[in-house]
Design an enzyme around this catalytic site. Structure first.
Site, mmCIF file in Angstrom:
data_model
loop_
_atom_site.group_PDB
_atom_site.id
_atom_site.type_symbol
_atom_site.label_atom_id
_atom_site.label_comp_id
_atom_site.label_asym_id
_atom_site.label_seq_id
_atom_site.Cartn_x
_atom_site.Cartn_y
_atom_site.Cartn_z
ATOM 1 N N LYS A 248 1.023 -1.371 -0.111
ATOM 2 C CA LYS A 248 -0.291 0.023 -0.237
ATOM 3 C C LYS A 248 1.055 1.360 -0.048
ATOM 4 O O LYS A 248 2.087 1.336 0.790
ATOM 5 C CB LYS A 248 -1.087 -0.024 1.213
ATOM 6 C CG LYS A 248 -2.058 1.002 1.452
ATOM 7 C CD LYS A 248 -3.227 0.475 1.963
ATOM 8 C CE LYS A 248 -4.666 1.855 1.842
ATOM 9 N NZ LYS A 248 -5.241 0.973 2.998
ATOM 10 N N GLU A 336 -18.585 -5.685 10.708
ATOM 11 C CA GLU A 336 -20.282 -4.328 11.995
ATOM 12 C C GLU A 336 -20.813 -5.373 12.285
ATOM 13 O O GLU A 336 -21.313 -5.394 14.060
ATOM 14 C CB GLU A 336 -20.648 -3.997 10.522
ATOM 15 C CG GLU A 336 -20.068 -2.283 10.437
ATOM 16 C CD GLU A 336 -18.452 -2.934 9.587
ATOM 17 O OE1 GLU A 336 -18.690 -4.194 8.653
ATOM 18 O OE2 GLU A 336 -18.116 -1.886 9.194
ATOM 19 N N ARG A 364 -24.695 -1.745 7.526
ATOM 20 C CA ARG A 364 -24.493 -3.119 7.390
ATOM 21 C C ARG A 364 -24.968 -4.202 8.407
ATOM 22 O O ARG A 364 -24.947 -5.450 8.699
ATOM 23 C CB ARG A 364 -23.325 -3.284 7.205
ATOM 24 C CG ARG A 364 -22.351 -4.641 7.181
ATOM 25 C CD ARG A 364 -22.242 -4.672 5.662
ATOM 26 N NE ARG A 364 -21.835 -4.216 4.774
ATOM 27 C CZ ARG A 364 -20.750 -4.476 3.769
ATOM 28 N NH1 ARG A 364 -20.092 -4.645 4.428
ATOM 29 N NH2 ARG A 364 -20.985 -3.945 2.578
HETATM 30 C C1 LIG Z 1 -18.518 -1.954 5.042
HETATM 31 C C2 LIG Z 1 -17.073 -0.887 5.382
HETATM 32 N N1 LIG Z 1 -16.591 -1.428 6.985
HETATM 33 C C3 LIG Z 1 -15.772 -0.235 6.917
HETATM 34 C C4 LIG Z 1 -15.316 0.627 5.303
HETATM 35 C C5 LIG Z 1 -14.048 1.707 5.576
HETATM 36 N N2 LIG Z 1 -13.169 1.337 4.805
HETATM 37 C C6 LIG Z 1 -12.812 1.969 3.627
HETATM 38 S S1 LIG Z 1 -11.588 0.939 3.054
HETATM 39 C C7 LIG Z 1 -10.545 0.358 4.550
HETATM 40 C C8 LIG Z 1 -9.848 -0.784 4.207
HETATM 41 C C9 LIG Z 1 -9.954 -2.083 3.470
HETATM 42 O O1 LIG Z 1 -8.718 -2.450 3.514
HETATM 43 P P1 LIG Z 1 -7.947 -3.372 2.250
HETATM 44 O O2 LIG Z 1 -9.126 -4.163 1.762
HETATM 45 O O3 LIG Z 1 -7.267 -4.410 2.704
HETATM 46 O O4 LIG Z 1 -8.357 -2.319 1.031
HETATM 47 P P2 LIG Z 1 -6.916 -1.647 1.688
HETATM 48 O O5 LIG Z 1 -7.030 -0.573 1.359
HETATM 49 O O6 LIG Z 1 -5.603 -2.155 1.914
HETATM 50 O O7 LIG Z 1 -6.230 -1.609 -0.578
HETATM 51 C C10 LIG Z 1 -12.426 0.103 5.328
HETATM 52 C C11 LIG Z 1 -12.134 -0.336 6.739
HETATM 53 C C12 LIG Z 1 -15.935 1.072 4.923
HETATM 54 N N3 LIG Z 1 -15.633 1.394 3.931
HETATM 55 N N4 LIG Z 1 -16.992 -0.267 4.027
#
Ligand SMILES: Cc1ncc(C[n+]2csc(CCOP(=O)(O)OP(=O)(O)O)c2C)c(N)n1
Ligand SMILES: CC(=O)[C@@H](O)[C@H](O)COP(=O)(O)O
Ligand SMILES: [Mg+2]
Length: 590
Positions: A248, A336, A364
């Site tokens: 990342k 969630e 959710r």
């Molecule tokens: C249902 C939900 N919960 C929390 C989030 C907040 N959120 C946005 S990006 C993220 C992390 C995503 O991590 P990953 O899937 O590993 O993707 P990366 O950012 O590493 O590419 C979170 C928790 C969200 N978008 N949707």
């Protein structure tokens, strides 16, 4: 070789004419373009930098938009948007009347599915794949790119579980960078770590156990290698799973080194990655910090306090309690539904459980809120951050539905403090003798007070507060709208004509105060940072009808439409809950 290849790319068709060296040059130019634009226009950075090569390889190998490509969460899709005809307008990203910060079907034929909330991509891609099969489109490809934190969410597993028993033409690409916004958590994270360092026993492949054809792990920054493996997968039918390892923030040293901060860093110096200092001197605190720091203060004296966050330790500021009391503060990952029912379980054992969850993400876990918490009347404390219009994240993230979706649930109380001190005192009050579950909603960003950390005072549950006398109109605000209401009243030709009440609680509503207001005023205006349909104002209207009030009630709230992205002030103006709209409304009634 062309001076600048990126400027020649108007669609993936242009990209497919490039040779390997040109593709490698394109990846450098695309990465630089993303860095330069986010450095000034802000937005999500790290995730998009991590998938530059993967984005190019996917649009090079697959025949998008005929082949359907879905980006889970979609915060990593800046490269996808730039390569699919939106480069020239990408500087409008996340701005009013500009591009959405997430894939959006109405924005482009290349955005196969709208995202923003995580873990939906596998289900959506599978739905498309089954539909294609039913329509005889057997050559069509359906690709879901999902991150390591998002794939750990229940919904992703539901999609994998179903896909494994279909011979749908589905490719799930796990973009594994070992981090969400904060470090990924859970047993799946540990399993993936073993897989990455080659310690995974051959027979311990969860994905193959789910009937997927597993490939990887492969280097997600090796563009030729990615193209080669994707071409191979293109020829294989049925559900396939490619495990890709990325970093990342790849390509910007600061972003690689501080991946939490550079998930969405704000403005920075593009050459060095140095964050541009924001003068925060004398500004009010962020609501999330009032929550996080107050919870630590309470937890120091009360061992029954537990904190839970579904994957947002930094965003919710539960990180402070996680640092201070790691045995009593839990990041459960993007889960969630699990977070809510985990809290319910803990509450049955007498703990005071503060579940820190964004308003939009609690959507959710709606059944868990009803079935596991409210029906059993378990005193869980929901600390609902990002309630109301949140700004640049737009319609997928506005926390505008919670009053409406929660107030119809029996037993569940709803509080909305008007400022930081009120929030602090609410958090203090509910830690003991809480008879019912409560939802405490507060907005994204900073409060309104210079100093909030005053000695704790108990709040009378269900009691409103008169903020100002008046003799013609009664304004009833809830939560942060008190500030807009106060400012609007002060701007009136005759401020003395308008009384102002902070109702503080949606449920239980202060009926004594409301009856008094009904008896004193024949014009009432309610104001909320939430949907007008079914929200706080609707409750006042219902109550007025039940009590036979014959005066006029005007409801100011978010209208019955999805509000786009933009600054909070722009969006409040669109929703007509900004200071000027309130002033005009009141002036028109006087
Ligand atoms: C249902 C939900 N919960 C929390 C989030 C907040 N959120 C946005 S990006 C993220 C992390 C995503 O991590 P990953 O899937 O590993 O993707 P990366 O950012 O590493 O590419 C979170 C928790 C969200 N978008 N949707
Ligand atoms: C993409 C996503 O869902 C999160 O990054 C979200 O944008 C965080 O919102 P805040 O910036 O309000 O914490
Ligand atoms: Mg990740």
């Amino acid at each position: 070789m062309a001076e600048n290849i990126l400027n020649t790319i108007h669609s993936p068709r242009d990209l497919r004419r490039l040779d390997e060296s040109e593709l490698l040059q394109l990846s450098q130019e695309l990465r630089k373009f993303i860095i330069n634009i986010v450095a000034t226009k802000e937005g999500h950075l790290g995730a998009s930098l991590g998938v530059v090569e993967l984005t190019i390889a996917l649009h090079y190998v697959f025949d998008t938009p005929q082949d359907l490509l879905i980006w889970d969460v979609g915060h990593q899709a800046y490269g996808h948007k730039i390569l699919t005809g939106r480069r020239e307008i990408f500087e409008t990203n996340r701005q009013l009347h500009g591009l959405s910060g997430f894939p959006k079907r109405e924005e482009s034929q290349y955005d196969a599915f709208g995202t923003g909330h995580s873990s939906t991509s596998i289900s959506a891609a599978l739905g498309m794949a089954i539909a294609s099969k039913l329509q005889g489109e057997l050559e069509k490809q359906h690709i879901a790119v999902i991150g390591d934190a998002s794939i750990a969410s229940g919904m992703a597993f539901e999609g994998l579980n179903h896909a494994g028993v279909t011979n749908a033409n589905l490719l799930v690409i796990l973009n594994d960078n070992a981090i969400g916004i904060d470090p990924s958590v859970g047993a799946l994270k540990e399993y993936l770590t073993r897989a990455k360092i080659g310690h995974k026993p051959a027979n311990d492949n969860i994905i193959e156990a789910l009937n997927f054809n597993y490939f990887g792990p492969v280097d997600g920054h090796d563009l030729p290698g990615l193209i080669s493996i994707l071409k191979k997968l293109q020829q294989i039918k049925g559900p396939k799973f490619l495990h890709v390892i990325t970093k990342k923030g790849k390509g910007l040293k600061k972003a690689e080194e501080d991946q939490i901060k550079y998930h969405a860093p704000g403005k920075f110096e593009p050459e060095t990655g140095e964050l541009l200092p924001k003068n925060q001197e004398g500004l009010p605190s962020k609501y999330q910090d009032v929550f996080g720091l107050t919870l630590v203060e309470l937890a120091e004296k009360n061992e029954k306090i537990i904190g839970i966050t579904p994957a947002m330790p930094t965003g919710s500021s539960l990180k402070y309690m996680m640092e201070a009391f790691p045995e009593r503060a839990f990041d459960v990952g993007i889960a969630e539904q699990h977070a809510v029912t985990l809290a319910a379980g803990m509450a049955t054992q007498g703990f005071s459980v503060y579940c820190a969850i964004y308003s939009t993400f609690l959507q959710r876990a709606y059944d868990q809120l009803i079935h596991d918490v409210a029906l059993q009347d378990l005193p869980v404390i929901f600390c609902l951050d990002r309630a109301g219009l949140v700004g640049e994240d737009g319609p997928t993230h506005h926390g505008v539905f919670d009053i409406a979706y929660a107030r119809c649930i029996p037993n569940l109380m709803i509080a909305a403090p008007r400022n930081e001190t009120e929030l602090r005192n609410l958090l203090y009050t509910v830690q003991e003798e809480l008879e019912h579950p409560i939802m405490i909603r507060y907005p994204r960003g900073r409060g309104v007070l210079k100093e909030w950390k005053l000695p704790f005072e108990k709040i009378a549950i269900g009691k409103a507060e008169k903020l100002k006398n008046g003799d013609q109109i009664a304004v009833l605000s809830i939560g942060n709208m008190a500030e807009n209401a106060s400012e609007a009243i002060q701007k009136l030709k005759n401020p003395g004509a308008v009384a102002h009440y902070d109702m503080r609680f949606v449920k239980p509503l202060d009926l004594d105060m409301l009856k008094h207001i009904f008896s004193e005023f024949d014009q009432i205006v309610t104001i909320e940072d939430g949907v007008a349909r079914g929200g706080f104002g609707s409750l006042v209207l219902e109550t007025a009808s039940e009590l036979g009030y014959s005066g006029k009630i005007s409801i100011l709230g978010v209208p019955d439409t999805f509000i786009s992205q933009g600054s909070v002030s722009q969006l409040q103006e669109i929703a007509k809950i900004d200071v000027e709209a309130i002033r005009q409304k009141l002036e028109s009634m006087l």
